[in-house]
Design an enzyme around this catalytic site. Structure first.
Site: not given
Length: 429
Positions: A330, A336, A360, A366
């Site tokens: 995604h 994140e 990320h 990722h």
């Protein structure tokens, strides 16, 4: 830390506690004379005119008020950073860090702070920072006050005893602690200790709405434990370290700041055992959104777009049929920052170690590494329990910038992107 501590249950409750009977005023908050010669002092966590349901404040009854302190002087700290202005430009690559070593030289909780990523601005009350703490010594006659944001502490190695103005918390790996903005505290360690901190500049953390989940699930308010009143009786001077405007300042005072004999209110530190989290998941097919793992949220001015979400991935059963069970690949609008407290993370068995971290950022692709993809694509989909694991995310709507320490402190894994290099084009018409 052998002494067992008592607690009060309930997130957001109006707690009432006194270490000496008769210390709390009855029927009023600030009588002309407080019992036992104590001083009344208010700590506010919201504007006075905030809606009643969102108003946070605690009345303290203490031996000396917090205004009795010497003048503050600057205190240098090479590794503690605040706000996007102190971040470094970095390419839109996925980043990962190996566990940082705990120093051999004496290092208490404050000295051992290491900022990895930052965004926002504490003066604008927007954003967050993610820090490590690397400590091998207890804070003795020293206290820390963060005026920039509240602190969510996630121990990874070593138990902590956190003494606050409102009482004491014992917190071990698998548990978390939440320290309100502006509250003095100190940290005692039981051997070499390492963990993660989310410094939240925005709206105070609260429990998320449950929506279609209903009235039960995720983190239950009663499982959050607040301290009972406790005060230090020992005389002697204290060092007060305050984080204010992104910088550290130091002052000396002639007495302990942990002199609150009684208090009442709903602005309080908490501890929470993540083993009590009621995990929600799919019992049919597909991998649900990670939002179902949210423990606490700091909302922003846009509904559903959190300033910060604190999300955990605890032990849980995987039962979905005809489903790729790890997280899908995604590119997310949210950024994140992830840490691993113990065990193995199912999407990254290749190299994500307890004490390590990853970043990320928004729209950085990722997902599972090559090994995780191969296994999940061919494994027998019988019911399976992910056990002996605990990972977490600090997820924020704002882009996170790594610090100089994060990029050049020695723990950055420059080969991280290679974990996806084995994902070949398998298309066949």
């Amino acid at each position: 830390m052998s002494e067992a501590l008592n607690y009060q249950a309930g997130f957001g409750n109006q707690h009432v506690t006194e270490a000496v009977a008769g210390s709390l005023p009855v029927g009023r908050n600030s009588p002309q004379q407080v019992a036992h010669g104590l001083y009344a002092e208010l700590l506010s966590g919201a504007a006075f005119t905030a809606p009643r349901a969102e108003n946070l404040r605690t009345w303290m009854y203490r031996r000396q008020p917090s205004v009795v302190v010497g003048s503050y002087q600057p205190l240098s700290h090479d590794f503690l950073k605040t706000g996007a202005a102190e971040g470094q430009a970095a390419p839109p690559d996925p980043l990962r860090w190996a566990p940082s070593a705990i120093p051999e030289a004496r290092s208490d909780f404050v000295a051992g702070l290491r900022t990895l990523v930052v965004n926002g601005d504490p003066d604008a009350q927007v954003g967050m920072a993610a820090h490590l703490y690397l400590a091998n010594a207890s804070m003795e006659r020293s206290a820390f006050v963060n005026a920039d944001g509240e602190l969510l502490i996630v121990p990874q190695q070593g138990a902590l005893r956190i003494t606050t103005e409102l009482g004491r918390l014992d917190v071990k790996p698998g548990e978390i602690a939440l320290i309100p903005r502006g509250l003095a505290f100190k940290v005692a360690v039981d051997g070499p200790s390492r963990g993660y901190i989310c410094e939240n500049y925005g709206a105070p953390f609260r429990l998320p709405e449950l929506g279609p989940i209903g009235s039960n699930g995720l983190a239950n308010p009663r499982d959050f434990l607040a301290p009972v009143a406790h005060f230090e009786a020992e005389a002697g001077a204290y060092e007060i370290i305050k984080k204010f405007g992104g910088k550290l300042w130091r002052a000396e005072q002639g007495h302990t700041p942990f002199n609150v004999v009684a208090w009442h209110g709903n602005l309080t530190p908490y501890k929470y055992d993540t083993a009590h989290f009621m995990t929600i998941g799919s019992i049919s097919f597909d991998h649900p959104d990670p939002s179902i793992f949210t423990v606490l949220t700091s909302p922003s001015d846009t509904a559903g777009w959190a300033n910060v979400d604190f999300v955990i991935f605890p032990p849980r059963w995987m039962v979905a049929e005809d489903t790729f069970r790890p997280p899908w690949y995604h590119r997310n609008v949210m950024s994140e920052f992830m840490g691993l407290v113990l065990g193995q993370y199912d999407a990254k068995p290749e190299g994500f170690k307890p004490g390590g971290s990853s970043l990320h950022n928004a729209y950085v692709p990722h997902g599972p590494d090559t090994e995780a993809f191969a296994k999940a694509s061919s494994v027998d989909l019988a019911p399976h329990k992910l056990d002996h694991t605990l990972a977490f995310m600090f997820e924020t709507r704002w882009r996170l910038l790594p610090t100089e320490f994060a990029l050049n402190g020695g723990a950055l894994e420059t080969s991280y992107v290679q974990c996806w290099s084995g994902l070949q084009d398998r298309f066949s018409a």
